[in-house]
Design an enzyme around this catalytic site. Structure first.
Site, short mmCIF file in Angstrom:
data_model
loop_
_atom_site.label_atom_id
_atom_site.label_comp_id
_atom_site.label_asym_id
_atom_site.label_seq_id
_atom_site.Cartn_x
_atom_site.Cartn_y
_atom_site.Cartn_z
N GLY A 14 0.77 -1.24 0.00
CA GLY A 14 0.00 0.00 0.00
C GLY A 14 0.80 1.29 0.00
N ASN A 16 1.77 3.04 -2.57
CA ASN A 16 1.14 3.99 -3.51
C ASN A 16 -0.15 4.55 -2.93
OD1 ASN A 16 2.59 4.36 -6.20
ND2 ASN A 16 2.77 2.16 -5.86
N MET A 92 -3.82 -7.24 -6.94
CA MET A 92 -3.26 -8.41 -7.64
C MET A 92 -4.31 -9.41 -8.12
SD MET A 92 -0.16 -7.57 -7.74
CE MET A 92 0.70 -9.05 -8.27
N LEU A 95 -9.18 -8.49 -13.28
CA LEU A 95 -10.60 -8.12 -13.34
C LEU A 95 -11.20 -8.57 -14.67
CD1 LEU A 95 -10.06 -4.63 -11.74
CD2 LEU A 95 -11.31 -6.54 -10.69
N HIS A 111 1.92 0.75 -13.06
CA HIS A 111 2.72 -0.43 -13.40
C HIS A 111 4.20 -0.04 -13.35
CE1 HIS A 111 3.73 -4.24 -15.23
NE2 HIS A 111 4.55 -3.59 -16.04
N GLU A 145 -6.82 -6.31 -21.54
CA GLU A 145 -5.51 -6.94 -21.62
C GLU A 145 -4.62 -6.38 -20.51
OE1 GLU A 145 -1.82 -7.36 -24.75
OE2 GLU A 145 -3.67 -6.40 -25.42
N VAL A 146 -3.97 -7.28 -19.79
CA VAL A 146 -3.20 -6.87 -18.60
C VAL A 146 -2.10 -5.86 -18.96
CG1 VAL A 146 -1.70 -7.69 -16.75
CG2 VAL A 146 -3.65 -9.05 -17.46
C1 GRF Z 1 3.91 -1.12 -7.28
O1 GRF Z 1 5.22 -1.32 -7.73
C2 GRF Z 1 2.98 -0.94 -8.44
O2 GRF Z 1 3.57 -0.32 -9.53
C3 GRF Z 1 2.62 -2.36 -8.78
O3 GRF Z 1 2.53 -3.02 -7.56
C4 GRF Z 1 3.34 -2.36 -6.59
C5 GRF Z 1 2.46 -2.01 -5.46
O4 GRF Z 1 3.19 -1.48 -4.37
N1 GRF Z 1 1.41 -2.41 -9.56
P1 GRF Z 1 2.42 -0.81 -3.18
O5 GRF Z 1 1.44 -1.84 -2.63
O6 GRF Z 1 1.73 0.41 -3.69
O7 GRF Z 1 3.48 -0.48 -2.16
#
Ligand code: GRF
Length: 220
Positions: A14, A16, A92, A95, A111, A145-146
């Site tokens: 978490g 981000n 993760m 969807l 990403h 598409e992922v």
């Molecule tokens: C990040 O590197 C993001 O780009 C990827 O998953 C990671 C998530 O990290 N999709 P966090 O849970 O936000 O620390």
């Protein structure tokens, strides 16, 4: 002006989410985090929601017989929180096409690579193996598409000699924390628009001059 009600979907750490919550502490920021949703009860990131006083719910995919049932509860939670934009932040679960279609151009993802390079997992290790000198992160609108979809903003970071996947990941992650709040702001202000599967940023976009989608590193 009313701030755009945003949900952040997480599965783990978490960091981000934490960056988005920090940005949204500023009343002038155009989005507010109205809901945090995790598919994992043990997600460490849930503590950031609690600390910020933001409602958080767990919708554990393991408790649902089908993906449709799981997504129906996610949708119900988003509806009841009157969510307008969904941010995937280390969420993760894949969807379904129908869920993605429902949130078309209103759901964004971060990403850890410069898309379209290195879709999928282990991006940092793969970047090192490919020998790229520049790596980075991308925020994009979600498509079925992922790790594809119109690119809203990107940040570049150097690959340094001596990097391993861990040191490179840390450098990219710090950049992600600057990038995601800026990209969400562009979407919330409606200055980033999808036109023909590319994102156009209107000229009046503050800070970005309507052109640069590269977020500078203030420490550089
Ligand atoms: C990040 O590197 C993001 O780009 C990827 O998953 C990671 C998530 O990290 N999709 P966090 O849970 O936000 O620390």
């Amino acid at each position: 002006m009313a701030r755009v009600r945003t949900a952040v979907l997480i599965s783990g750490r978490g960091s981000n989410l934490s960056a988005l919550l920090a940005a949204a502490r500023d009343p002038a920021y155009p989005a507010e985090v109205a809901l945090v949703l995790s598919n994992r009860p043990e997600a460490a990131g849930l503590r950031f929601a609690a600390a910020a006083g933001v409602p958080a719910i767990v919708i554990d995919h393991r408790r649902y017989p089908t993906k449709a049932d799981f997504e129906a509860d996610i949708q119900a939670a988003l509806d009841s929180a009157k969510v307008e934009i969904v941010c995937l932040a280390g969420f993760m679960r894949l969807l379904s096409d129908s869920f993605v279609a429902r949130w078309r151009d209103r759901m964004i993802n971060i990403h850890p690579s410069l898309l379209p390079a290195f879709r999928g997992l282990d991006t940092h290790q793969r970047a090192l193996e490919a020998g790229v000198r520049i790596h980075g992160a991308t925020v994009h609108f979600v498509r079925p598409e992922v790790d594809s979809g119109p690119i809203i903003a990107q940040v570049a970071v150097p690959v340094l000699s001596g990097d391993d996947a861990e040191t490179l990941a840390a450098r990219v992650l710090a950049a992600e924390h600057r990038l995601y709040p800026q990209a969400l702001a562009l979407v919330a202000r409606k200055v980033a628009r999808v036109v023909g599967e590319r994102v156009l940023v209107d000229a009046e976009a503050p800070d970005l001059g309507g052109r640069s989608l590269l977020v500078p590193d203030p420490s550089a």
